[in-house]
Design a protein around this motif. Structure first.
Motif, PDB file in Angstrom:
ATOM      1  N   ARG A   1      57.615  41.323  30.901  1.00 43.38           N
ATOM      2  CA  ARG A   1      57.109  39.794  31.146  1.00 43.38           C
ATOM      3  C   ARG A   1      56.598  39.567  32.722  1.00 43.38           C
ATOM      4  NH1 ARG A   1      61.314  38.997  27.332  1.00 43.38           N
ATOM      5  NH2 ARG A   1      62.827  38.324  29.162  1.00 43.38           N
ATOM      6  N   ARG A   2      57.799  40.039  33.466  1.00 43.04           N
ATOM      7  CA  ARG A   2      57.317  39.869  34.848  1.00 43.04           C
ATOM      8  C   ARG A   2      55.928  40.340  35.188  1.00 43.04           C
ATOM      9  NH1 ARG A   2      62.843  41.188  35.496  1.00 43.04           N
ATOM     10  NH2 ARG A   2      62.149  43.505  36.102  1.00 43.04           N
ATOM     11  N   MET A   3      55.654  41.608  34.816  1.00 39.73           N
ATOM     12  CA  MET A   3      54.383  42.292  35.105  1.00 39.73           C
ATOM     13  C   MET A   3      53.153  41.597  34.397  1.00 39.73           C
ATOM     14  SD  MET A   3      55.201  46.500  34.553  1.00 39.73           S
ATOM     15  CE  MET A   3      53.509  46.875  35.123  1.00 39.73           C
ATOM     16  N   GLN A   4      53.425  40.986  33.358  1.00 37.33           N
ATOM     17  CA  GLN A   4      52.297  40.245  32.627  1.00 37.33           C
ATOM     18  C   GLN A   4      52.015  38.847  33.351  1.00 37.33           C
ATOM     19  OE1 GLN A   4      53.945  39.716  28.689  1.00 37.33           O
ATOM     20  NE2 GLN A   4      52.947  41.715  27.835  1.00 37.33           N
ATOM     21  N   GLU A   5      53.447  38.480  33.769  1.00 35.35           N
ATOM     22  CA  GLU A   5      52.886  37.217  34.612  1.00 35.35           C
ATOM     23  C   GLU A   5      52.396  37.461  35.786  1.00 35.35           C
ATOM     24  OE1 GLU A   5      57.019  35.453  34.995  1.00 35.35           O
ATOM     25  OE2 GLU A   5      57.025  34.879  32.875  1.00 35.35           O
ATOM     26  N   MET A   6      52.521  38.358  36.657  1.00 34.80           N
ATOM     27  CA  MET A   6      52.006  38.876  37.617  1.00 34.80           C
ATOM     28  C   MET A   6      50.653  39.063  37.711  1.00 34.80           C
ATOM     29  SD  MET A   6      53.036  42.211  40.167  1.00 34.80           S
ATOM     30  CE  MET A   6      54.694  41.613  40.310  1.00 34.80           C
ATOM     31  N   ILE A   7      50.203  39.932  36.675  1.00 31.70           N
ATOM     32  CA  ILE A   7      48.786  40.182  36.166  1.00 31.70           C
ATOM     33  C   ILE A   7      48.037  38.824  36.057  1.00 31.70           C
ATOM     34  CG2 ILE A   7      47.138  41.013  34.390  1.00 31.70           C
ATOM     35  CD1 ILE A   7      49.335  43.484  33.971  1.00 31.70           C
ATOM     36  N   ALA A   8      48.625  37.744  35.164  1.00 23.95           N
ATOM     37  CA  ALA A   8      47.954  36.537  34.765  1.00 23.95           C
ATOM     38  C   ALA A   8      47.517  35.765  36.155  1.00 23.95           C
ATOM     39  CB  ALA A   8      48.910  35.653  34.003  1.00 23.95           C
ATOM     40  N   ARG A   9      48.801  35.869  37.341  1.00 28.30           N
ATOM     41  CA  ARG A   9      48.619  35.086  38.495  1.00 28.30           C
ATOM     42  C   ARG A   9      47.424  35.778  39.277  1.00 28.30           C
ATOM     43  NH1 ARG A   9      54.237  35.076  38.711  1.00 28.30           N
ATOM     44  NH2 ARG A   9      54.436  36.930  39.973  1.00 28.30           N
ATOM     45  N   MET A  10      47.494  37.235  39.400  1.00 29.34           N
ATOM     46  CA  MET A  10      46.347  37.750  40.112  1.00 29.34           C
ATOM     47  C   MET A  10      45.019  37.446  39.543  1.00 29.34           C
ATOM     48  SD  MET A  10      48.189  41.584  40.684  1.00 29.34           S
ATOM     49  CE  MET A  10      46.473  42.269  41.142  1.00 29.34           C
TER      50      MET A  10
ATOM     51  N   GLN B   1      43.889  33.891  40.448  1.00 28.05           N
ATOM     52  CA  GLN B   1      43.779  33.952  41.937  1.00 28.05           C
ATOM     53  C   GLN B   1      42.061  34.530  42.058  1.00 28.05           C
ATOM     54  OE1 GLN B   1      46.821  36.086  44.092  1.00 28.05           O
ATOM     55  NE2 GLN B   1      47.981  34.466  43.942  1.00 28.05           N
ATOM     56  N   MET B   2      41.835  35.582  41.322  1.00 25.10           N
ATOM     57  CA  MET B   2      40.636  36.029  41.288  1.00 25.10           C
ATOM     58  C   MET B   2      39.552  35.351  40.910  1.00 25.10           C
ATOM     59  SD  MET B   2      41.252  40.030  40.375  1.00 25.10           S
ATOM     60  CE  MET B   2      39.588  40.381  40.091  1.00 25.10           C
ATOM     61  N   GLN B   3      39.810  34.758  39.885  1.00 26.21           N
ATOM     62  CA  GLN B   3      39.041  33.530  39.243  1.00 26.21           C
ATOM     63  C   GLN B   3      38.746  32.199  40.138  1.00 26.21           C
ATOM     64  OE1 GLN B   3      37.481  33.834  36.251  1.00 26.21           O
ATOM     65  NE2 GLN B   3      36.443  32.183  36.405  1.00 26.21           N
ATOM     66  N   MET B   4      39.860  32.002  40.881  1.00 27.51           N
ATOM     67  CA  MET B   4      39.557  30.874  41.866  1.00 27.51           C
ATOM     68  C   MET B   4      38.613  31.422  42.998  1.00 27.51           C
ATOM     69  SD  MET B   4      43.442  29.141  42.154  1.00 27.51           S
ATOM     70  CE  MET B   4      42.874  28.402  43.565  1.00 27.51           C
ATOM     71  N   HIS B   5      39.080  32.586  43.677  1.00 27.32           N
ATOM     72  CA  HIS B   5      38.141  33.259  44.622  1.00 27.32           C
ATOM     73  C   HIS B   5      36.575  33.286  44.364  1.00 27.32           C
ATOM     74  CE1 HIS B   5      40.945  33.953  47.725  1.00 27.32           C
ATOM     75  NE2 HIS B   5      41.898  34.609  46.874  1.00 27.32           N
ATOM     76  N   ARG B   6      36.533  33.681  43.006  1.00 26.14           N
ATOM     77  CA  ARG B   6      35.005  33.775  42.497  1.00 26.14           C
ATOM     78  C   ARG B   6      34.328  32.377  42.424  1.00 26.14           C
ATOM     79  NH1 ARG B   6      36.096  35.882  37.671  1.00 26.14           N
ATOM     80  NH2 ARG B   6      36.327  37.964  38.848  1.00 26.14           N
ATOM     81  N   GLN B   7      35.060  31.320  41.899  1.00 26.38           N
ATOM     82  CA  GLN B   7      34.494  29.879  41.787  1.00 26.38           C
ATOM     83  C   GLN B   7      34.308  29.606  43.180  1.00 26.38           C
ATOM     84  OE1 GLN B   7      37.374  27.700  39.597  1.00 26.38           O
ATOM     85  NE2 GLN B   7      36.596  28.755  37.618  1.00 26.38           N
TER      86      GLN B   7
END
Length: 362
Positions: A330-339, A342-348
């Motif tokens: 679950r922690r890894m899934q949450e970490m991937i979702a946050r990453m 963040q990538m989506q925000m950087h792209r926008q």
């Protein structure tokens, strides 16, 4: 030509006779053919005559090449286990006797851990028997479990020493203890009775469980009942051992020669040697049964409980590992979702900057 005599069979028409009264004879023949096994442990400080007494009891020489260490060697000496096995045959009955000696017991300056080796040996024999009993081939199991322990008490003190108390308390739930006062010829009759009473009082005070002879059955003859009563009254046994033949009153006897006379080993007026031997021989089967039904069963139940607890612990550990892995996933899934966010925000953010630049050029 003489006629062959027909085989003799009991008449089934004899009133009240079936034939199963012969069963004890069948058991007797089978037992004699198979032979008997018995393991005796002797424990006590050096110099109390343990080896001499054992040789006197069974009329054999179990320790022909024994080397007695000096005082310097005993300072840091550890307890050793020496098992000697001898086959004894008497009137067609075979006995496989194993005597377990414990040289080094009580010799070192620090005796705090001197009996751990002995306890480990007793447990190892239980463990070996349990393993053989649980195996595929159970027909020829060799029984090396300790059936009886002669514990030798010094006659020179005023009762039990702290080491005596601690050792007997450590093994009384594992083996049948028979207390023996060694070198009884150093005591007067009054001193013997006083020492016996003192030792029994201390055994009761410290709740030490020694081997108690079973009561004689009501259908036993009076001689056996009297013998059992005398044996019970003689505990702890005051004994003298000797392998030397000495002439006394015109006959050869085993004993010890002193300037004032002869101490006869097999004279009940001189010591309890005959009583100890009688107790061991007449109650050998009971000692084995108590070992099997009480001490071994206690060890076996504890062993199985520990095995059950190990299985439970393993199941708990497996569940714990699964929970930890799920939490980590679950922690890894949450970490991937946050990453990804963040990538989506950087792209926008990058697309907005490029739009502003194009507007400035126009």
């Amino acid at each position: 030509m003489s006629k062959q005599q027909p085989a003799q069979f009991p008449n089934p028409e004899t009133p009240g006779y079936v034939g199963f009264a012969n069963l004890p004879n069948q058991v007797h023949r089978k037992s004699v053919k198979k032979g008997f096994e018995f393991t005796l442990m002797v424990v006590g400080e050096s110099g109390l005559g343990k080896s001499t007494l054992i040789n006197s009891l069974f009329l054999t020489d179990l320790y022909p090449e024994r080397i007695i260490p000096g005082a310097a060697e005993k300072i840091e000496r550890t307890v050793q286990i020496e098992a000697s096995t001898v086959e004894i045959e008497e009137r067609g009955v075979k006995l496989r006797l194993t005597v377990v000696d414990t040289p080094g017991y009580g010799d070192a300056i620090n005796c705090r851990d001197c009996f751990k080796t002995i306890i480990s040996y007793i447990d190892e024999q239980f463990e070996r028997y349990l393993h053989d009993e649980s195996g595929l081939n159970r027909r020829h199991i060799v029984d090396n479990r300790v059936h009886c322990c002669f514990y030798f008490i010094s006659p020179f003190g005023h009762g039990l020493k702290p080491l005596d108390v601690e050792f007997m308390k450590a093994i009384h739930n594992k083996v049948n203890i028979v207390p023996v006062i060694a070198k009884a010829d150093t005591l007067t009759l009054k001193e013997r009775e006083r020492l016996k009473k003192r030792i029994l009082d201390e055994i009761e005070e410290h709740s030490i469980k020694i081997y108690h002879l079973p009561d004689a059955e009501s259908d036993e003859d009076e001689d056996f009942k009297e013998q059992t009563r005398l044996l019970k009254a003689s505990i702890p046994f005051c004994v003298v051992g000797s392998n030397q033949l000495i002439e006394a009153k015109g006959k050869k006897v085993r004993g010890r020669l002193y300037p004032w006379g002869v101490v006869e080993v097999e004279n009940p007026e001189h010591n309890d040697f005959l009583k100890l031997r009688t107790m061991l021989i007449t109650h050998m089967q009971d000692l084995q049964e108590v070992t099997q039904d009480l001490h071994y069963e206690n060890f076996r139940s504890e062993r199985l409980k520990k095995g059950g607890r190990q299985v439970e612990d393993e199941e708990v550990n497996k569940d714990q590992i699964l929970l930890e892995k799920e939490a980590e996933l679950r922690r890894m899934q949450e970490m991937i979702a946050r990453m990804q966010a963040q990538m989506q925000m950087h792209r926008q953010g990058g697309e907005g900057d490029s739009g502003m630049l194009h507007g400035h050029k126009v």
